[in-house]
Design a protein around this motif. Structure first.
Motif, short mmCIF file in Angstrom:
data_model
loop_
_atom_site.label_atom_id
_atom_site.label_comp_id
_atom_site.label_asym_id
_atom_site.label_seq_id
_atom_site.Cartn_x
_atom_site.Cartn_y
_atom_site.Cartn_z
N LYS A 53 0.81 -1.23 0.12
CA LYS A 53 -0.11 0.17 -0.08
C LYS A 53 0.85 1.29 0.16
O LYS A 53 0.68 2.19 -0.83
N LEU A 54 1.93 1.26 0.93
CA LEU A 54 2.75 2.38 1.00
C LEU A 54 3.56 2.62 -0.27
O LEU A 54 3.97 3.64 -0.99
N THR A 55 3.99 1.36 -0.81
CA THR A 55 4.64 1.50 -2.26
C THR A 55 3.99 2.13 -3.41
O THR A 55 4.18 2.98 -4.22
N LEU A 56 2.52 1.78 -3.58
CA LEU A 56 1.75 2.15 -4.54
C LEU A 56 1.27 3.69 -4.19
O LEU A 56 1.38 4.54 -4.99
N ARG A 57 1.26 4.31 -2.84
CA ARG A 57 1.04 5.59 -2.58
C ARG A 57 2.39 6.40 -3.05
O ARG A 57 2.46 7.42 -3.72
N GLY A 58 3.52 5.92 -2.75
CA GLY A 58 4.85 6.42 -3.18
C GLY A 58 4.83 6.56 -4.93
O GLY A 58 5.23 7.69 -5.21
N LYS A 59 4.32 5.76 -5.67
CA LYS A 59 4.39 5.70 -6.85
C LYS A 59 3.61 6.69 -7.50
O LYS A 59 3.63 7.29 -8.28
N ARG A 60 2.17 6.93 -6.81
CA ARG A 60 1.50 7.95 -7.25
C ARG A 60 2.17 9.52 -7.14
O ARG A 60 1.71 10.25 -7.60
N GLY A 62 4.94 9.96 -7.38
CA GLY A 62 6.11 10.17 -8.36
C GLY A 62 7.45 9.80 -7.84
O GLY A 62 8.43 9.99 -8.47
N LEU A 63 7.40 9.10 -6.63
CA LEU A 63 8.62 8.66 -6.07
C LEU A 63 9.42 7.41 -6.74
O LEU A 63 8.79 6.77 -7.47
N THR A 64 10.86 7.47 -6.73
CA THR A 64 11.30 6.13 -7.45
C THR A 64 11.28 4.89 -6.24
O THR A 64 10.97 5.18 -5.19
N LEU A 65 11.46 3.84 -6.84
CA LEU A 65 11.29 2.82 -6.11
C LEU A 65 12.29 2.71 -5.15
O LEU A 65 12.29 2.23 -3.92
N SER A 66 13.58 3.11 -5.26
CA SER A 66 14.70 3.31 -4.11
C SER A 66 14.24 4.14 -2.89
O SER A 66 14.44 3.98 -1.96
N GLU A 67 13.47 5.40 -3.46
CA GLU A 67 13.18 6.34 -2.47
C GLU A 67 11.95 5.57 -1.82
O GLU A 67 12.02 5.63 -0.42
N ILE A 68 11.28 5.11 -2.16
CA ILE A 68 10.05 4.52 -1.61
C ILE A 68 10.49 3.26 -0.58
O ILE A 68 10.26 3.31 0.47
N LYS A 69 11.49 2.58 -1.11
CA LYS A 69 12.10 1.56 -0.03
C LYS A 69 12.93 2.19 1.19
O LYS A 69 12.75 1.66 1.95
N SER A 70 13.67 3.11 0.77
CA SER A 70 14.21 3.91 1.93
C SER A 70 13.30 4.35 2.89
O SER A 70 13.41 4.16 3.95
N ILE A 71 12.09 5.01 2.46
CA ILE A 71 11.17 5.44 3.37
C ILE A 71 10.41 4.25 3.99
O ILE A 71 10.45 4.33 5.35
N VAL A 72 10.06 3.27 3.38
CA VAL A 72 9.37 2.14 3.88
C VAL A 72 10.16 1.53 4.96
O VAL A 72 9.70 0.94 6.09
N ASP A 73 11.38 1.34 4.75
CA ASP A 73 12.46 0.50 5.55
C ASP A 73 12.57 1.40 6.78
O ASP A 73 12.82 0.79 7.78
N MET A 74 12.58 2.62 6.62
CA MET A 74 12.90 3.63 7.83
C MET A 74 11.83 3.44 8.86
O MET A 74 11.92 3.44 9.99
#
Length: 138
Positions: A53-60, A62-74
């Motif tokens: 869910k957070l990944t898809l929100r990040g994609k909406r 416009g974040l990159t997958l690496s940015e999303i992963k960094s944030i979700v992992d945090m």
């Protein structure tokens, strides 16, 4: 709410393909358990569902997958909430700047298109009769 989810259930819930979910798994965003013969069946936990869910929100956003992963992992690390929020704000701020620049670029391109359309209409209006006469003569 179920304790676990299949790939088909998550795909249906989020209206994405199973292939997209497997891709996010390959990128390290999801880590389902494996069950069945040879571990063929993926079993997703509520944690995986939230990460998706957070990944898809990040994609909406416009974040990159690496940015999303960094944030979700945090957010899985309870260490320093202030640092996590500061990092998220920095990523969001940079994305806002990028999107504002893209919007300005799009507005400029649209203005150019309108100007070219107007010029073409002007040219057609001035020579419209000549073009028809040439076609009629042929």
């Amino acid at each position: 709410m179920p304790t676990t989810y299949t790939i088909a259930e998550l795909a249906r819930e989020f209206d994405i393909t199973a292939r997209a979910i497997r891709f996010y798994e390959d990128q390290g965003l999801l880590s389902p358990k494996r069950e069945g013969v040879g571990g063929r069946n993926r079993v997703y936990t509520p944690r995986d569902r939230t990460r998706l869910k957070l990944t898809l929100r990040g994609k909406r956003l416009g974040l990159t997958l690496s940015e999303i992963k960094s944030i979700v992992d945090m957010y899985e690390s309870p260490k320093d909430t202030q640092a996590q929020i500061d990092r998220f704000l920095a990523v969001l701020g940079q994305q806002r700047v990028t999107l504002e620049q893209q919007r300005a670029d799009i507005e400029m391109a649209l203005e150019e298109i309108v100007a070219h359309e107007d010029e073409c209409r002007r040219l057609l209006g001035g020579n419209h009769g000549n073009g028809e006469a040439g076609r009629d003569a042929a």
